[in-house]
Design an enzyme around this catalytic site. Sequence first.
Site, PDB file in Angstrom:
ATOM      1  N   HIS A 161       0.868  -1.167   0.000  1.00 11.67           N
ATOM      2  CA  HIS A 161       0.000   0.000   0.000  1.00 11.67           C
ATOM      3  C   HIS A 161       0.905   1.217   0.000  1.00 11.67           C
ATOM      4  O   HIS A 161       2.123   1.073   0.075  1.00 11.67           O
ATOM      5  CB  HIS A 161      -0.875   0.009   1.243  1.00 11.67           C
ATOM      6  CG  HIS A 161      -1.748  -1.186   1.349  1.00 11.67           C
ATOM      7  ND1 HIS A 161      -2.550  -1.597   0.324  1.00 11.67           N
ATOM      8  CD2 HIS A 161      -1.949  -2.041   2.365  1.00 11.67           C
ATOM      9  CE1 HIS A 161      -3.210  -2.674   0.712  1.00 11.67           C
ATOM     10  NE2 HIS A 161      -2.865  -2.973   1.943  1.00 11.67           N
ATOM     11  N   THR A 162       0.311   2.386  -0.043  1.00  9.29           N
ATOM     12  CA  THR A 162       1.136   3.583   0.107  1.00  9.29           C
ATOM     13  C   THR A 162       1.781   3.521   1.483  1.00  9.29           C
ATOM     14  O   THR A 162       1.080   3.554   2.488  1.00  9.29           O
ATOM     15  CB  THR A 162       0.295   4.859  -0.003  1.00  9.29           C
ATOM     16  OG1 THR A 162      -0.450   4.804  -1.204  1.00  9.29           O
ATOM     17  CG2 THR A 162       1.186   6.088  -0.025  1.00  9.29           C
TER      18      THR A 162
END
Lengths: 303, 246, 281
Positions: C45-46
């Site tokens: 994910h970020t």
Amino acid sequence: MVCFNRVITFRNNYDNDATTFSPTGRIFQVEYAAEATKQGSAAVGLVSKTHVVLVALKRNAEELGSYQKKVIMIDDHLGVALAGLAPDARVLSNYLRQQAMSSKMVFNRPLSVSRAVYSIADKAQENTQSAGGRPYGVGLLVAGVDVTGPHLYEFQPSGSVLEYVGAAIGARSQASRTFLERKFEDFPNATREQLIEYGLIALRDTLAQDKELNSKNTTVAVVSKNEKFTIYDDENVQQWLDKLDSLANSRSRGRQDDDDDDDEDDDDDEAAAEQAETTATATSGDAPTTTQDRAPDAMDLEE
Amino acid sequence: MMNVQQNATMASEYSNEVQTQPIEHRFNPYTDNGGTILGIAGEDFAVLAGDTRHTSGYNINSRYEPKVFSVGDNMLLSANGFAGDAQQLVKEFGRELKWYHFDHNRKLATSSAARLIQHLLYGKRFFPYYVHTILAGLDADGKGSIYSFDPVGSYEREQCRAGGAAASLIMPFLDNQVNFKNQMDPESNGTKKKELRYLSLEEVLQLVRDAFTSATERHIEVGDGLEILIVTKDGVTTKYYPLKRD
Amino acid sequence: MNHNPFHWGRPSDSTYGPYNQQIAHASNVNPMARQQQQSDFPTMHTQRPMMTGTSVLAIKYQDGIVIAADNMGSYGSLMKLDNVERLLKVGQDTIVGISGDLSDLQAIQRILNDLEIDESYDAGDDEDALAAGLKANHVHEYLTRIMYNRRSKMDPLWNACIVAGFDDEGKSFLKYVDLLGVAFASPTLATGFGAHLAIPLLRQRVDSEADVKKLTKADAIQLIKDCMKVLFYRDARSLDKYSMAVLSESDQKVEFHKDVKVEDMKWAFAKGIKGYGMPQL
């Protein structure tokens, strides 16, 4: 008759499911569902510039039984009155409650009335286009207030919704519709109290010959911008019943009122009537199985 | 000189760059938004108070961000710690309460609300709401009641409880002033403990204000304003007192 | 032509070697780790922002709100873009100022755009209904839900946002929300570096709702401009070109100023510059 030793049983081939059109372009199951709403006792809704009022006639299955709940609160600004299968109404109103709550949770704003009715309209429409289910057998009057003001919508099992200034659904509702049509121009500027009175008069017109409005069988619900959706039952409705000149309808009072619709049957029942005619012709007089399995008795509904 | 260096093991930071394990640079889903809360129960009332400062680290995000809520049915609720979770918990409680009303058409008892909150908290046992929660209301006999919860739903009913950043500063003060810990009956010449009694609303409000002014002095995350919510059988009233803004 | 790519054939193995299956499973995970075992590394994910936008500033004044954000998109310390619009207009009169990761900014932009479209279905051609429908407090609540839910999935939108607009009653609405779903309101708000550099300057003038009543529109605009200047002086990842929106409660209107330049800068020796470049009171 003499010639046939076999009873020809007429069968409508186009009402087995809600997904089949008849050659005349009708969907019988949906029409039967609409019929179920006419079996339930009447509910009337009216709108002014500020208020929405719902009034409804409650039935009890028997003397010793309790009265059927006719109005359901959805949120502080929203509620419904029902006619037809009460269990179906419960399902729909629970869905509406979820929608209303999620609007509060996600957007911090009350669900708009139009969004509310269209959400159940979509649900109802699905049942008219997918196999295996049945349409909802209930009609609703949806009353609420949102940023665009007070609104009254009628919801039908077909999934159609229309906005009204005054509407009536359920048994003998044509009588109250006749009254509403005569008075609707007064509604926008009517006060809260006047609106309730109009509603009760309209509801009174749906009564059977020997029946009267009383605090046990009458429900009133009001909502406005400054007033949360409130349901009045039992002793709380007496205040308005006291204001009426009579608690029975004009037919029972024996007054010949030419404006009144004295027909016990609903006028918009043409489809069913036509259907019955077809049946009679096709069966050539013998007592056959009828096409329409009409609900045996209204008492079976709204249990 | 050059040769020596070439043969020796190069002691450079770059040598560490070849890695066989992925660096786990994990996102931390929690933060502490400071603030402190305090609940005290009286004979026929309960108060739940909180300061209105909202912080992240050394930053003051807001000087007025209320965190004590009147949630309906004559109950006050506050969750203190990670503000994102706190807000979610209070919202979730509000939603459950509304369904309770639809389903049962009656008020939710404070004791039942406490049990409900336990389930809301324990339901997230493995990704907890990072909050210290206090519920205030009246019990079935009309007596003030305070319930306090740990982040995963362990709870008990108490006479008073402080939660949040300055809980450890306020709680001993409360032990002494509300539960009369370490106080003796002055008549008994140090032989008898001071008898417990209910405090009046005036006494409680004064205690709360003293607790918060003191906590403001000693704790950087406490200050700006004090909001006290009081619940009695007649409903909820709110009082606001400014605190030091430094 | 046959449009099925699988029928197009590929360069012969004898010339180019067999197809590297890893290409189809490309990811931004450390290649060493990927070789070890592909499946046991968690979904990415970020985990840190890449292209970023710096501070957003906002202040309430007696008749509304002024909000500003510069137009820079930084790639680490590289000034990659100088034309990023970080003030998004949502609905009729809501401005959402966003700092942090710019790809996540665009994700938010799409989400809010969908929301706007959804809203317009209901309102139809009714301008009044549209204006009455989606107010700043609704947008903020929705954004808070999104941010909190994403952080709860351990997949945050790496941003801090300031929502400025009017609520259902037409009153000024100003509230913050960030990647953790933490939300708060204050008459002065700033994200990122602004929280350190601009907030003290803004609070000098407006420290409470009572002070809001004393601040005029012209003063508020000047104050924000001065703060943008100080940020340009001291924040290395900021630009002297920014967007500013001025909302006024009395006519429920939003003025949007694009390409505003930082003015009256002093680049003389530091000796003569006082107070971090803020005009002294």
